[in-house]
Scaffold this active site. Structure first.
Site, short mmCIF file in Angstrom:
data_model
loop_
_atom_site.label_atom_id
_atom_site.label_comp_id
_atom_site.label_asym_id
_atom_site.label_seq_id
_atom_site.Cartn_x
_atom_site.Cartn_y
_atom_site.Cartn_z
CE LYS A 13 81.25 38.23 76.31
NZ LYS A 13 80.50 38.40 74.67
NE ARG A 88 85.67 38.19 72.29
CZ ARG A 88 85.30 39.72 72.73
NH1 ARG A 88 85.98 40.23 74.01
NH2 ARG A 88 84.04 39.83 73.06
NE ARG A 127 75.33 45.75 71.50
CZ ARG A 127 75.89 45.06 72.32
NH1 ARG A 127 76.46 44.25 73.52
NH2 ARG A 127 76.83 44.59 71.33
NE ARG A 139 79.51 46.87 71.04
CZ ARG A 139 80.47 46.30 71.67
NH1 ARG A 139 80.52 45.99 72.87
NH2 ARG A 139 80.93 44.80 71.03
NE ARG A 150 81.19 42.26 67.87
CZ ARG A 150 79.44 43.27 68.10
NH1 ARG A 150 79.34 43.59 67.01
NH2 ARG A 150 79.24 42.78 69.58
P1 AMP Z 1 83.19 43.16 73.38
O1 AMP Z 1 82.53 44.23 73.55
O2 AMP Z 1 83.58 41.95 74.42
O3 AMP Z 1 81.99 42.60 72.30
O4 AMP Z 1 84.41 43.87 72.71
C1 AMP Z 1 84.41 44.27 71.60
C2 AMP Z 1 85.84 44.14 70.48
O5 AMP Z 1 87.05 44.47 71.46
C3 AMP Z 1 85.82 42.48 70.35
O6 AMP Z 1 85.11 42.48 68.93
C4 AMP Z 1 87.15 42.38 70.17
O7 AMP Z 1 87.63 43.34 68.62
C5 AMP Z 1 87.56 43.08 70.91
N1 AMP Z 1 88.19 42.24 72.37
C6 AMP Z 1 87.23 42.17 74.14
N2 AMP Z 1 87.47 41.33 74.37
C7 AMP Z 1 88.94 41.15 73.02
C8 AMP Z 1 89.71 39.59 74.11
N3 AMP Z 1 89.45 39.60 75.05
N4 AMP Z 1 90.77 39.12 72.76
C9 AMP Z 1 90.38 40.12 71.70
N5 AMP Z 1 89.57 41.36 71.47
C10 AMP Z 1 88.85 41.52 71.88
#
Ligand code: AMP
Length: 194
Positions: A13, A88, A127, A139, A150
């Site tokens: 994404k 999400r 990554r 990360r 996740r």
């Molecule tokens: P990402 O970088 O999109 O993989 O997001 C990293 C983490 O941020 C996720 O595993 C969640 O803990 C949190 N997060 C990001 N976007 C959302 C969302 N829309 N709703 C809830 N938690 C989020």
């Protein structure tokens, strides 16, 4: 161009969102990036989100929706955006509808990247390795144990959104198992204008 990128962690994404952002000249809005910035600067929102993120759970809808509301109100998002990692949950998807309706606009499309689960874990491990090679800190949530959580969060709360958008006729499902350039070309070719 108002797009949502949908897909499991590691589906690409972020990478495809960056390409689309450059291609269409609209900002990429990543809720993960917004939350990580809040954690790094220890804002109240960051402090509230930190533990959940490190465990691989989902941050509360109210926090994330507030964040997106704020970001969408900024002038650079007026002509479009690529939302990466939001919505999400169904509650977030409904909130996004309301936010867009306030500006009398709707989504152009929802791009779903479909990738096998075994490949997802390998991509996230890669990554983390690449970050170390670049001398950056990986990360905190890019490790096998958090990745399992996740994926569970994705299955429980987010995967349902494919049906949600499919029922509206705006879901574009793309096979995300191929190389980056092929996936990018497929996405752009499938969008209403390019
Ligand atoms: P990402 O970088 O999109 O993989 O997001 C990293 C983490 O941020 C996720 O595993 C969640 O803990 C949190 N997060 C990001 N976007 C959302 C969302 N829309 N709703 C809830 N938690 C989020």
């Amino acid at each position: 161009m108002r797009l949502v990128m949908l897909g499991a962690p590691g589906s690409g994404k972020g990478t495809q969102g960056t390409m689309l952002s450059e291609h269409y000249g609209v900002p990429q809005l990543s809720t993960g990036d917004m939350l990580r910035a809040a954690v790094a600067s220890e804002t109240p929102m960051g402090l509230a989100a930190k533990d959940v993120m490190e465990r691989g759970g989902l941050v509360g809808d109210d926090i994330v929706i507030g964040c997106v509301r704020e970001r969408l109100s900024q002038s650079d998002a007026r002509n479009g955006f690529i939302l990466d990692g939001f919505p999400r949950t169904v509650a977030q998807a409904i909130a996004l509808d309301h936010l867009l309706a306030e500006g009398r606009v709707g989504l152009t499309g929802v791009v779903e990247l479909v990738v096998d689960e075994e490949l997802l874990a390998a991509r996230v491990a890669n990554r983390a390795r690449e970050a170390v090679l670049k001398g950056e800190a990986p990360r905190k949530d890019d490790n096998p144990e958090t990745m399992r959580q996740r994926l569970a969060s994705y299955r429980e709360s987010t995967s349902i959104l494919s049906n949600f958008y499919q029922n509206r006729g705006i879901l574009i499902s793309i096979d995300g198992m191929r190389d980056i350039g092929t996936v990018s070309a497929d996405i752009v070719g499938a969008l209403p204008w390019n």
